[in-house]
Design an enzyme around this catalytic site. Structure first.
Site, PDB file in Angstrom:
ATOM      1  N   CYS A 117     -96.539 -39.312  50.739  1.00 42.75           N
ATOM      2  CA  CYS A 117     -97.712 -38.620  50.613  1.00 42.75           C
ATOM      3  C   CYS A 117     -97.195 -37.124  50.192  1.00 42.75           C
ATOM      4  CB  CYS A 117     -98.332 -38.316  51.989  1.00 42.75           C
ATOM      5  SG  CYS A 117     -98.584 -40.124  52.913  1.00 42.75           S
ATOM      6  N   HIS A 174    -102.524 -31.791  53.717  1.00 42.35           N
ATOM      7  CA  HIS A 174    -102.590 -33.415  53.468  1.00 42.35           C
ATOM      8  C   HIS A 174    -103.628 -33.785  54.585  1.00 42.35           C
ATOM      9  CE1 HIS A 174    -101.763 -37.520  53.335  1.00 42.35           C
ATOM     10  NE2 HIS A 174    -100.710 -37.489  54.307  1.00 42.35           N
ATOM     11  N   ASN A 177    -106.123 -41.540  55.210  1.00 41.42           N
ATOM     12  CA  ASN A 177    -104.957 -41.135  54.310  1.00 41.42           C
ATOM     13  C   ASN A 177    -104.792 -41.713  53.214  1.00 41.42           C
ATOM     14  OD1 ASN A 177    -102.303 -40.198  53.674  1.00 41.42           O
ATOM     15  ND2 ASN A 177    -101.229 -40.490  55.681  1.00 41.42           N
TER      16      ASN A 177
END
Length: 338
Positions: free
Chosen positions: A119, A252, A282
């Site tokens: 990520c 994030h 996500n």
């Protein structure tokens, strides 16, 4: 690894994002695994996410984002000499998704490679593009961040399947006349890598690979809440800035609880924080560009705004960047001071 940007002025001149058309709500999810809208919202803040079709690959989802970024930057594809695609779900291991996108858009002079940093991939990729431009090895770079994590999930595991969604973003990076990146901070802790992994996906032999994404949620949460704070503070310190100087905080989008923790520990007012995990879940490397696009749509990315971005993910990896937003491309195509 930490560093300030020095004399070079290199920024983002174009931004584009795209997500699959299919929306999967929490109620839809409850028909697949034993969960509920209330359970998911309470633990993650997510209410829906986008899911790619069986026929869609990453390059299909990323291509509209790339075209929009090129258009905003006023850049012809032939001007792009570097393509970096941050992803853990490429179309295939090779040829790389970056090379496929470069070919589709006739970027004939571009070097192209994919980058694996979970990520955190987009943060790693923009720092690498910055370094290539500052060193004179590139003049105009395309950075893509995106993932179709729905393709590698265990759809019987409610602890992971509710968290993730699909999406992609792209930015054009080049020398700018004013503003630009001020600094980066990157790191990795391979000792914790087992807590978020994809066994059987590479050359390591497993007797029982169970080749789907695996996550120890408790350990990843502890890691995330720590590095989201320490990484952001480190890059601010390196650049001689404080939290009070930050106009827009783009974390994030992994979990609303993680974001809330970071906001509280850093002391950033919630109104300066971009949150869209409720709509997208996500999206891994697509998370930060999607959040940047929302900030722009809300009128937050005004010229001169100080934007703090922080990501963390598989590896375990983390990374932050500080950028002064806006400013036109430099007319000579070279970074000031380079």
């Amino acid at each position: 690894m930490i560093g300030s940007a020095g004399a070079a002025r290199i920024g983002i001149t174009g931004l584009g994002v795209n997500v699959p058309a299919r929306v999967m709500t929490n109620d839809d999810m409850s028909k697949i695994v034993d969960t509920s809208d209330e359970w998911i919202r309470e633990r993650t803040g997510i209410r829906e996410r986008r899911i790619a079709s069986q026929e869609e690959a990453l390059s299909d989802v990323a291509l509209p984002a790339v075209r929009d970024a090129l258009a905003e930057a006023g850049a012809d594809p032939s001007e792009i000499d570097l393509v970096i695609c941050a992803t853990v779900t490429p179309d295939m291991l090779f040829p790389t998704t970056s090379a496929l996108l470069a070919d589709t858009l006739a970027m004939r002079q571009a070097a192209a490679y994919d980058l694996l940093a979970g990520c955190t991939g987009f943060m790693y990729a923009i720092s690498q593009a910055y370094g290539m431009i500052a060193a004179g090895l590139s003049r105009k770079a395309l950075v893509v961040g995106g993932d179709l994590l729905s393709k590698i999930l265990d759809w019987d595991d409610r602890s992971t399947v509710v968290l993730f969604g699909d999406g992609a973003g792209a930015v054009i990076m080049e020398p700018v006349a004013s503003g630009g990146f001020l600094g980066f901070e990157l790191g990795a802790d391979g000792a914790g890598g087992i807590h978020l992994c994809y066994p059987g996906s590479g050359s390591r032999h497993f007797d029982d690979p169970e080749s789907m994404l695996k996550m120890n949620g408790r350990e990843v949460f502890k890691f995330a809440t720590r590095v989201m704070v320490t990484s952001a503070q480190a890059v601010l310190d390196e650049c001689g800035k404080t939290i009070d100087d930050v106009d827009v905080y783009v974390p994030h989008q992994a979990n609303k609880r993680i974001i809330d923790y970071a906001v509280g520990k850093l002391g950033i007012p919630p109104e300066r924080t971009v949150v869209n995990v409720d709509r997208f879940g996500n999206t891994s490397s697509g998370s930060i560009p999607l959040a940047l696009a929302d900030a722009r749509a809300e009128g937050r990315l005004t010229e001169g705004a100080l934007v703090l971005m922080t990501g963390m993910g598989a590896g375990l990896t983390w990374g932050s960047a500080l950028i002064e937003w806006g400013g036109p491309a430099a007319s000579n195509g070279r970074a000031n001071g380079a």
